[in-house]
Design an enzyme around this catalytic site. Structure first.
Site, PDB file in Angstrom:
ATOM      1  N   HIS A   1     -47.148  50.559  25.156  1.00 23.09           N
ATOM      2  CA  HIS A   1     -48.332  50.588  24.330  1.00 23.09           C
ATOM      3  C   HIS A   1     -48.894  51.703  23.758  1.00 23.09           C
ATOM      4  O   HIS A   1     -48.837  52.767  24.733  1.00 23.09           O
ATOM      5  CB  HIS A   1     -49.575  49.725  24.971  1.00 23.09           C
TER       6      HIS A   1
ATOM      7  N   GLY B   1     -37.325  50.807  16.615  1.00 27.34           N
ATOM      8  CA  GLY B   1     -36.582  50.969  17.837  1.00 27.34           C
ATOM      9  C   GLY B   1     -36.215  52.322  18.356  1.00 27.34           C
ATOM     10  O   GLY B   1     -35.288  52.452  18.961  1.00 27.34           O
TER      11      GLY B   1
ATOM     12  N   GLU C   1     -44.330  58.625  24.249  1.00 29.92           N
ATOM     13  CA  GLU C   1     -43.628  57.207  24.654  1.00 29.92           C
ATOM     14  C   GLU C   1     -42.221  57.375  24.802  1.00 29.92           C
ATOM     15  O   GLU C   1     -41.977  56.799  26.076  1.00 29.92           O
ATOM     16  CB  GLU C   1     -43.846  56.605  23.484  1.00 29.92           C
TER      17      GLU C   1
HETATM   18  C1  GAR Z   1     -44.536  52.194  19.484  1.00 29.38           C
HETATM   19  O1  GAR Z   1     -45.441  52.944  19.186  1.00 29.38           O
HETATM   20  C2  GAR Z   1     -45.080  51.244  20.337  1.00 29.38           C
HETATM   21  O2  GAR Z   1     -45.603  51.780  21.321  1.00 29.38           O
HETATM   22  C3  GAR Z   1     -45.825  50.112  19.590  1.00 29.38           C
HETATM   23  O3  GAR Z   1     -44.903  50.112  18.264  1.00 29.38           O
HETATM   24  C4  GAR Z   1     -44.209  51.378  18.347  1.00 29.38           C
HETATM   25  C5  GAR Z   1     -42.574  50.890  18.181  1.00 29.38           C
HETATM   26  O4  GAR Z   1     -42.005  51.952  17.650  1.00 29.38           O
HETATM   27  N1  GAR Z   1     -45.824  48.880  20.236  1.00 29.38           N
HETATM   28  C6  GAR Z   1     -46.951  48.159  20.338  1.00 29.38           C
HETATM   29  O5  GAR Z   1     -48.114  48.649  19.665  1.00 29.38           O
HETATM   30  C7  GAR Z   1     -47.041  47.124  21.111  1.00 29.38           C
HETATM   31  N2  GAR Z   1     -48.302  46.629  21.363  1.00 29.38           N
HETATM   32  P1  GAR Z   1     -40.514  52.091  17.955  1.00 29.38           P
HETATM   33  O6  GAR Z   1     -40.055  50.826  17.254  1.00 29.38           O
HETATM   34  O7  GAR Z   1     -40.095  53.377  17.033  1.00 29.38           O
HETATM   35  O8  GAR Z   1     -39.945  52.153  19.314  1.00 29.38           O
END
Ligand code: GAR
Length: 198
Positions: free
Chosen positions: A108, A11, A178
């Site tokens: 993504h 998260g 991100e």
């Molecule tokens: C992030 O890198 C996001 O881009 C990826 O999961 C991670 C979550 O990190 N999502 C995907 O790959 C979806 N296809 P977080 O829980 O620390 O935000």
């Protein structure tokens, strides 16, 4: 604008957006967090931030349609206007898609349409980028439709892959971007500078 989050794991993207709401960088309110994972960092963060949270999954709702409807009920109860997927590893159901057309966003960790689609998520994306010998990777924010990683792209940012990169070092640099790009894109939406498809 009321934001509702769906998150499966740590998260950190959700946290970056919450921080931006708290600091006034975003004119938005984080109103509810839903996770399919009872032990997720995302739910822990929601508790710390005093944001209402719900664990909704195949465990709490074995029937997929029930689960989809329950997710919609929660989002509507909190008057959510924009649904933010923040590392949500489940497919969005047809009722949720129909209730929030064009208003579900995903981030993504790659430059879609490359390195996307079913089974291509998180660390797997970085491993595939390295295995292909790509020199550039990046981040994509897009609108969610019924197909994995397929909806209209709203924003992308490129990141150079270093010769010394491992999946872990790449993941770290990508994640930092991100956090910035998700907040910026939501800001553009709130200001009307990015129009979402109806
Ligand atoms: C992030 O890198 C996001 O881009 C990826 O999961 C991670 C979550 O990190 N999502 C995907 O790959 C979806 N296809 P977080 O829980 O620390 O935000």
């Amino acid at each position: 604008m009321n934001l509702g989050f769906l998150a499966s794991h740590n998260g950190s993207n959700m946290q970056a957006i919450i921080n931006a709401c708290r600091s006034g960088r975003l004119t938005a309110r984080p109103v509810v967090v839903i996770s399919n994972n009872r032990d997720s960092g995302a739910l822990e963060r929601a508790r710390k931030e005093n944001i209402p949270w719900f664990h909704l999954s195949g465990r709490t709702h074995p029937d997929a349609e029930d689960l989809d409807r329950e997710i919609v009920d929660v989002l509507l109860n909190y008057d959510v206007k924009l649904v933010i997927l923040a590392g949500y590893m489940k497919k969005i159901g047809p009722v949720t898609l129909a209730t929030f057309p064009g208003h579900i966003l995903n981030i993504h960790p790659g430059l879609l349409p490359e390195y996307g689609g079913q089974g291509m998520y998180g660390q797997r994306v970085h491993e595939a980028v390295l295995a292909a010998g790509a020199r550039v990777t990046g981040v994509t924010v897009h609108v969610v439709d019924g197909i994995y990683d397929n909806g209209p792209i709203l924003a992308q940012r490129k990141i150079t892959v270093k010769k010394s990169d491992t999946a872990d070092t790449l993941a770290k640099r990508v994640l930092a971007v991100e956090h910035e790009l998700y907040v910026e894109t939501i800001d553009h939406i709130i200001r009307g500078e990015i129009k979402l498809p109806a």
